[in-house]
Write an enzyme that holds these catalytic residues in place. Structure first.
Site, PDB file in Angstrom:
ATOM      1  N   ILE A  68     -55.688   8.622  79.055  1.00  0.00           N
ATOM      2  CA  ILE A  68     -55.816  10.016  79.114  1.00  0.00           C
ATOM      3  C   ILE A  68     -56.828  10.007  80.223  1.00  0.00           C
ATOM      4  CG2 ILE A  68     -56.763  12.017  78.441  1.00  0.00           C
ATOM      5  CD1 ILE A  68     -55.966  11.508  75.589  1.00  0.00           C
ATOM      6  N   GLY A  69     -57.780   9.281  80.489  1.00  0.00           N
ATOM      7  CA  GLY A  69     -58.764   9.438  81.568  1.00  0.00           C
ATOM      8  C   GLY A  69     -58.131   9.313  82.933  1.00  0.00           C
TER       9      GLY A  69
ATOM     10  N   SER B  48     -60.526  15.099  68.445  1.00  0.00           N
ATOM     11  CA  SER B  48     -59.431  14.428  67.763  1.00  0.00           C
ATOM     12  C   SER B  48     -58.721  15.049  66.529  1.00  0.00           C
ATOM     13  CB  SER B  48     -59.771  12.712  67.474  1.00  0.00           C
ATOM     14  OG  SER B  48     -60.136  12.116  68.573  1.00  0.00           O
TER      15      SER B  48
ATOM     16  N   GLY C 160     -52.619   3.492  81.386  1.00  0.00           N
ATOM     17  CA  GLY C 160     -51.954   4.139  80.071  1.00  0.00           C
ATOM     18  C   GLY C 160     -52.861   5.250  79.363  1.00  0.00           C
TER      19      GLY C 160
ATOM     20  N   THR D 185     -65.163  10.104  82.584  1.00  0.00           N
ATOM     21  CA  THR D 185     -65.533   8.791  81.961  1.00  0.00           C
ATOM     22  C   THR D 185     -64.226   8.118  81.161  1.00  0.00           C
ATOM     23  OG1 THR D 185     -66.176   9.537  80.049  1.00  0.00           O
ATOM     24  CG2 THR D 185     -67.970   9.674  81.609  1.00  0.00           C
ATOM     25  N   GLY D 186     -64.411   6.832  80.902  1.00  0.00           N
ATOM     26  CA  GLY D 186     -63.149   6.111  80.070  1.00  0.00           C
ATOM     27  C   GLY D 186     -61.952   6.166  80.863  1.00  0.00           C
ATOM     28  N   ALA D 187     -62.031   6.092  82.260  1.00  0.00           N
ATOM     29  CA  ALA D 187     -60.802   6.075  83.083  1.00  0.00           C
ATOM     30  C   ALA D 187     -60.440   4.727  83.585  1.00  0.00           C
ATOM     31  CB  ALA D 187     -61.116   7.079  84.160  1.00  0.00           C
ATOM     32  N   SER D 188     -60.330   3.746  82.726  1.00  0.00           N
ATOM     33  CA  SER D 188     -60.003   2.369  82.988  1.00  0.00           C
ATOM     34  C   SER D 188     -58.842   1.767  82.903  1.00  0.00           C
ATOM     35  CB  SER D 188     -61.267   1.672  82.221  1.00  0.00           C
ATOM     36  OG  SER D 188     -60.992   1.447  80.748  1.00  0.00           O
TER      37      SER D 188
ATOM     38  N   TYR E 270     -65.458   7.396  63.436  1.00  0.00           N
ATOM     39  CA  TYR E 270     -64.877   8.163  64.553  1.00  0.00           C
ATOM     40  C   TYR E 270     -64.845   9.788  64.250  1.00  0.00           C
ATOM     41  CZ  TYR E 270     -61.690   9.224  68.222  1.00  0.00           C
ATOM     42  OH  TYR E 270     -60.797   9.758  69.516  1.00  0.00           O
TER      43      TYR E 270
END
Length: 281
Positions: free
Chosen positions: A35-36, A178, A33, A27-30, A192
């Site tokens: 991490i995904g 994090s 630049g 997920t979050g691989a958009s 967060y």
């Protein structure tokens, strides 16, 4: 069942494609630049087929802007090591409670009916504040994306794995935190930090819950990683706090996450692992 005290010499020889035939949802691989994207490339280089989740509107609203999904897909495909593996991508707003389960279903269908590896890398950027400025809307927004959606993804994934043959190998869940529990924490990003702390705390419970399905669950703290969100003097000040004199790059945590997805990491579960390059907080 009796076990040999040492692996055979054959077992010690590393497969150059340790994830050949395995499948993964990241997920979050958009963004190239992010991490995904780096994780997806590493998994593909290890032989896996990969489903890339993206939510372009989120990135478009950020200072770094959105990437072309076609370029992200092409970059991951370039890393494919197994000619029979494939890369698929699809959108999803994980703030919607119906999306996590639907996303897992789509990934299962697109990857041939089985999902082995779940990497929950997505997170909400911005919409946060310190203790004085944080409000209910900020807390709810981060809860929905950073914590609730991850648990719903894991739930859908666990139900899928439970329907497979008992002991099916390759089951892996990797979540992201994090470093909010280290040194001074994250006092400027209360919402967060709260939700990422929840993922760290639930890691052990999830690992116990999924053990019966031969699935390991771990959480990775990547530390400060250069994903194009900081420049100038602040950037240099952070770099100086690493013994190596540089920021972490997306591929630094990606190497650890890809290893956790392999059979070599079969004995590692329920852990929150720091991948910070010796960062001095």
């Amino acid at each position: 069942m009796p076990r040999l005290p040492h692996p055979t010499p054959e077992a010690l020889r590393r497969d150059p494609l340790p994830l050949r035939g395995r499948t993964a949802l990241v997920t979050g691989a958009s963004r190239r630049g992010g991490i995904g994207h780096a994780v997806a490339r590493r998994l593909a280089a290890h032989g896996a087929s990969v489903y890339l989740h993206h939510h372009v509107p989120h990135d478009a609203a950020m200072p770094w802007g959105a990437d072309r999904i076609e370029d992200v897909i092409a970059s991951v495909r370039q890393a494919l090591a197994d000619p029979e593996a494939r890369v698929v991508a699809g959108p999803g707003d994980l703030a919607d409670p119906e999306v996590p389960g639907a996303l897992v279903d789509r990934a299962v269908d697109a990857l041939g009916g089985r999902l082995d590896v779940l990497v929950a890398n997505h997170a909400l950027s911005g919409s946060d504040g310190d203790l004085d400025t944080v409000d209910a809307a900020m807390l709810d927004a981060h809860w929905a994306v950073d914590a609730r959606s991850v648990l719903l993804l894991v739930q859908a994934y666990a139900r899928h794995r439970a329907a497979l043959a008992p002991g099916t190998p390759g089951g892996r869940v990797v979540m992201m935190t994090s470093g909010q529990d280290i040194a001074s924490g994250m006092p400027g990003e209360i919402a967060y930090a709260l939700q990422k702390g929840a993922l760290a705390s639930v890691t052990r419970s999830l690992s116990t819950a999924l053990a019966e399905h031969a699935v390991t669950v771990n959480t990775v703290n990547p530390g400060p990683v250069d994903t194009d969100y900081m420049t100038g003097e602040d950037y240099e000040a952070v770099a100086a706090r690493f013994p190596a004199g540089r920021w972490g790059m997306p591929d630094d945590p990606a190497r650890l996450i890809a290893w956790l997805a392999t059979d070599e990491a079969d004995w590692i579960t329920g852990q929150v692992i720091d991948s910070e390059g010796g960062f001095r907080r």
